[in-house]
Design a protein around this motif. Structure first.
Motif, PDB file in Angstrom:
ATOM      1  N   CYS A 204      35.169  34.861  56.205  1.00  0.00           N
ATOM      2  CA  CYS A 204      33.959  34.309  55.584  1.00  0.00           C
ATOM      3  C   CYS A 204      33.600  32.981  56.232  1.00  0.00           C
ATOM      4  CB  CYS A 204      34.170  34.126  54.085  1.00  0.00           C
ATOM      5  SG  CYS A 204      35.508  32.983  53.680  1.00  0.00           S
ATOM      6  N   THR A 205      32.422  32.477  55.892  1.00  0.00           N
ATOM      7  CA  THR A 205      31.975  31.189  56.431  1.00  0.00           C
ATOM      8  C   THR A 205      32.284  30.031  55.489  1.00  0.00           C
ATOM      9  OG1 THR A 205      29.778  31.604  55.479  1.00  0.00           O
ATOM     10  CG2 THR A 205      30.126  32.237  57.792  1.00  0.00           C
ATOM     11  N   SER A 206      32.441  30.332  54.184  1.00  0.00           N
ATOM     12  CA  SER A 206      32.721  29.281  53.199  1.00  0.00           C
ATOM     13  C   SER A 206      33.837  29.762  52.262  1.00  0.00           C
ATOM     14  CB  SER A 206      31.469  28.950  52.395  1.00  0.00           C
ATOM     15  OG  SER A 206      31.751  27.948  51.428  1.00  0.00           O
ATOM     16  N   PRO A 207      35.071  29.299  52.471  1.00  0.00           N
ATOM     17  CA  PRO A 207      36.205  29.823  51.711  1.00  0.00           C
ATOM     18  C   PRO A 207      36.425  29.178  50.345  1.00  0.00           C
ATOM     19  CG  PRO A 207      36.988  28.255  53.310  1.00  0.00           C
ATOM     20  CD  PRO A 207      35.491  28.346  53.520  1.00  0.00           C
ATOM     21  N   LYS A 208      35.763  28.070  50.056  1.00  0.00           N
ATOM     22  CA  LYS A 208      36.108  27.296  48.857  1.00  0.00           C
ATOM     23  C   LYS A 208      35.964  28.089  47.562  1.00  0.00           C
ATOM     24  CE  LYS A 208      35.426  22.836  46.553  1.00  0.00           C
ATOM     25  NZ  LYS A 208      35.604  23.406  45.216  1.00  0.00           N
ATOM     26  N   ALA A 209      34.816  28.741  47.368  1.00  0.00           N
ATOM     27  CA  ALA A 209      34.587  29.472  46.112  1.00  0.00           C
ATOM     28  C   ALA A 209      35.614  30.582  45.925  1.00  0.00           C
ATOM     29  CB  ALA A 209      33.172  30.044  46.103  1.00  0.00           C
ATOM     30  N   ILE A 210      35.924  31.283  47.001  1.00  0.00           N
ATOM     31  CA  ILE A 210      36.898  32.381  46.929  1.00  0.00           C
ATOM     32  C   ILE A 210      38.290  31.844  46.616  1.00  0.00           C
ATOM     33  CG2 ILE A 210      37.983  34.253  48.226  1.00  0.00           C
ATOM     34  CD1 ILE A 210      35.362  34.501  49.820  1.00  0.00           C
ATOM     35  N   CYS A 211      38.678  30.780  47.290  1.00  0.00           N
ATOM     36  CA  CYS A 211      40.008  30.192  47.054  1.00  0.00           C
ATOM     37  C   CYS A 211      40.126  29.610  45.652  1.00  0.00           C
ATOM     38  CB  CYS A 211      40.301  29.122  48.099  1.00  0.00           C
ATOM     39  SG  CYS A 211      40.593  29.787  49.746  1.00  0.00           S
ATOM     40  N   THR A 241      45.804  36.588  51.338  1.00  0.00           N
ATOM     41  CA  THR A 241      46.414  36.535  50.008  1.00  0.00           C
ATOM     42  C   THR A 241      46.956  37.905  49.632  1.00  0.00           C
ATOM     43  OG1 THR A 241      46.087  35.814  47.711  1.00  0.00           O
ATOM     44  CG2 THR A 241      44.314  37.091  48.710  1.00  0.00           C
ATOM     45  N   ALA A 242      47.922  37.925  48.737  1.00  0.00           N
ATOM     46  CA  ALA A 242      48.513  39.171  48.244  1.00  0.00           C
ATOM     47  C   ALA A 242      48.411  39.194  46.728  1.00  0.00           C
ATOM     48  CB  ALA A 242      49.974  39.277  48.673  1.00  0.00           C
ATOM     49  N   LEU A 243      47.966  40.319  46.176  1.00  0.00           N
ATOM     50  CA  LEU A 243      47.708  40.429  44.741  1.00  0.00           C
ATOM     51  C   LEU A 243      48.209  41.764  44.223  1.00  0.00           C
ATOM     52  CD1 LEU A 243      43.958  39.303  44.917  1.00  0.00           C
ATOM     53  CD2 LEU A 243      45.902  37.827  44.355  1.00  0.00           C
ATOM     54  N   ASN A 244      48.421  41.819  42.898  1.00  0.00           N
ATOM     55  CA  ASN A 244      48.712  43.130  42.326  1.00  0.00           C
ATOM     56  C   ASN A 244      47.397  43.903  42.188  1.00  0.00           C
ATOM     57  OD1 ASN A 244      47.408  42.491  39.814  1.00  0.00           O
ATOM     58  ND2 ASN A 244      49.274  41.486  39.094  1.00  0.00           N
ATOM     59  N   ARG A 245      47.478  45.147  41.736  1.00  0.00           N
ATOM     60  CA  ARG A 245      46.298  46.008  41.768  1.00  0.00           C
ATOM     61  C   ARG A 245      45.173  45.519  40.846  1.00  0.00           C
ATOM     62  NH1 ARG A 245      49.648  51.636  41.511  1.00  0.00           N
ATOM     63  NH2 ARG A 245      51.084  50.251  40.457  1.00  0.00           N
ATOM     64  N   ILE A 246      45.521  45.011  39.675  1.00  0.00           N
ATOM     65  CA  ILE A 246      44.505  44.524  38.742  1.00  0.00           C
ATOM     66  C   ILE A 246      43.812  43.290  39.306  1.00  0.00           C
ATOM     67  CG2 ILE A 246      44.110  43.567  36.439  1.00  0.00           C
ATOM     68  CD1 ILE A 246      46.438  45.276  35.448  1.00  0.00           C
ATOM     69  N   GLU A 247      44.610  42.366  39.852  1.00  0.00           N
ATOM     70  CA  GLU A 247      44.045  41.159  40.454  1.00  0.00           C
ATOM     71  C   GLU A 247      43.179  41.502  41.654  1.00  0.00           C
ATOM     72  OE1 GLU A 247      47.899  38.307  39.330  1.00  0.00           O
ATOM     73  OE2 GLU A 247      47.719  39.280  41.288  1.00  0.00           O
ATOM     74  N   ALA A 248      43.581  42.501  42.412  1.00  0.00           N
ATOM     75  CA  ALA A 248      42.833  42.900  43.607  1.00  0.00           C
ATOM     76  C   ALA A 248      41.427  43.374  43.252  1.00  0.00           C
ATOM     77  CB  ALA A 248      43.583  43.994  44.356  1.00  0.00           C
ATOM     78  N   VAL A 249      41.315  44.125  42.176  1.00  0.00           N
ATOM     79  CA  VAL A 249      39.998  44.600  41.739  1.00  0.00           C
ATOM     80  C   VAL A 249      39.115  43.423  41.348  1.00  0.00           C
ATOM     81  CG1 VAL A 249      38.776  45.926  39.969  1.00  0.00           C
ATOM     82  CG2 VAL A 249      40.858  46.852  41.005  1.00  0.00           C
ATOM     83  N   LYS A 250      39.687  42.446  40.639  1.00  0.00           N
ATOM     84  CA  LYS A 250      38.918  41.273  40.225  1.00  0.00           C
ATOM     85  C   LYS A 250      38.415  40.478  41.431  1.00  0.00           C
ATOM     86  CE  LYS A 250      41.324  40.675  35.789  1.00  0.00           C
ATOM     87  NZ  LYS A 250      42.202  39.785  34.980  1.00  0.00           N
ATOM     88  N   LEU A 251      39.298  40.285  42.432  1.00  0.00           N
ATOM     89  CA  LEU A 251      38.894  39.524  43.609  1.00  0.00           C
ATOM     90  C   LEU A 251      37.831  40.274  44.407  1.00  0.00           C
ATOM     91  CD1 LEU A 251      39.177  37.110  45.461  1.00  0.00           C
ATOM     92  CD2 LEU A 251      41.066  38.287  46.623  1.00  0.00           C
ATOM     93  N   ASN A 253      35.612  42.377  43.315  1.00  0.00           N
ATOM     94  CA  ASN A 253      34.333  42.297  42.603  1.00  0.00           C
ATOM     95  C   ASN A 253      33.715  40.901  42.711  1.00  0.00           C
ATOM     96  OD1 ASN A 253      34.598  44.955  41.828  1.00  0.00           O
ATOM     97  ND2 ASN A 253      35.463  44.478  39.821  1.00  0.00           N
ATOM     98  N   PHE A 254      34.578  39.865  42.651  1.00  0.00           N
ATOM     99  CA  PHE A 254      34.072  38.485  42.770  1.00  0.00           C
ATOM    100  C   PHE A 254      33.437  38.269  44.140  1.00  0.00           C
ATOM    101  CE2 PHE A 254      34.588  34.095  44.147  1.00  0.00           C
ATOM    102  CZ  PHE A 254      34.011  33.405  43.095  1.00  0.00           C
TER     103      PHE A 254
END
Length: 280
Positions: A204-211, A241-251, A253-254
């Motif tokens: 991405c070009t702007s990582p702050k919001a995602i992080c 980053t590494a996430l479990n399956r539920i967290e992965a869906v949230k990220l 979608n975000f």
């Protein structure tokens, strides 16, 4: 306390699942694959002792030997699971005595005889425990010899299964061979499924919001690397980053809603070692 309660629940639940599969589907159909319980089916054919009682006695003897040879540390989880499995089998035998299989569908019963103990074993292995039995023999062999334990246990199971062909009929023996072949693959499959996580590469070009979302909403961490687009030559950022399956869906979608121009690579992984996942 919460962690201990969760561990206790998993130990208890997985062991009871194993006991149900062994008693109602394995013992009832004389399937001889799988260590001590397989041997118990053969011994029960003599009529001198039931499969459940033989399993109880054999596990207690092996537990005592393991305690003497391997020490107290080994016995914490293994002892609890081994005793619970043995006691549960004996209780089931007295509460629900079976003189024949539950159904007239041996293939379906074989599936449950494989799946339920495999699921229970996978959960136990995943939290560093076992149900005892031949696993204790394996631990002792590992301590004193350079024997390939996996092969040694497979040979033992193979011999017990062959014996089942002679003690019972060939059809039962063939079902047992099928169970022996499928069991190890199913355990591995369950373990991978239990540990399955998602590994993200986000360009991405702007990582702050995602992080910020990863840190504040998912309570995870991430690594940011400065990169350059090969086609555009523009500066880019790569977020790992590494996430479990539920967290992965949230990220996912975000990012879709708030950074639609980001480029995502999402991979499945069952081996993540580090804080928040599995310790070394």
């Amino acid at each position: 306390m919460k962690s201990k309660l969760k561990s206790f629940f998993l130990l208890t639940f997985s062991t009871i699942i194993m006991a149900v599969g062994i008693y109602f589907f394995k013992f009832a159909n004389n399937f001889t694959f799988g260590g001590i319980t397989g041997l118990a089916v053969l011994v029960a054919k003599t009529g001198r002792i039931s499969a459940s009682d033989f399993t109880f006695i054999a596990n207690m003897v092996l537990l005592a030997v393991g305690f003497v040879i391997l020490g107290k540390k080994f016995a914490e989880k293994t002892a609890y699971c081994s005793i619970l499995l043995s006691v549960t089998l004996s209780v089931l035998e007295r509460l629900y005595p079976l003189n024949q299989p539950l159904t007239d569908q041996p293939v379906m019963e074989l599936a449950f005889a494989i799946a339920l103990p495999s699921l229970g074993s996978a959960v136990l292995f995943n939290i560093g425990a076992s149900s005892g039995g031949t696993d204790i023999i394996a631990m002792i062999m590992k301590k004193y010899t350079s024997t390939d334990i996996g092969k040694a246990l497979l040979i033992t199971d193979f011999i017990i299964t062959i014996a089942g062909c002679f003690v019972f009929d060939i059809e039962t023996g063939l079902y047992s061979f099928l169970g022996l072949a499928v069991r190890s693959f199913m355990i591995d499959g369950f373990i991978e499924s239990l540990n399955l996580s998602k590994y993200f590469n986000v360009v991405c070009t702007s990582p702050k919001a995602i992080c910020d979302f990863i840190k504040d909403d998912l309570h995870r961490s991430a690594t940011i690397v400065l990169a350059q687009g090969a086609f555009s030559g523009e500066d880019k950022y790569i977020i790992f980053t590494a996430l479990n399956r539920i967290e992965a869906v949230k990220l996912r979608n975000f990012i879709k809603e708030n950074a639609p121009d980001a480029f995502l690579l999402i991979s499945n992984t069952s081996e993540i070692i580090g804080k928040g996942f599995h310790s070394i």
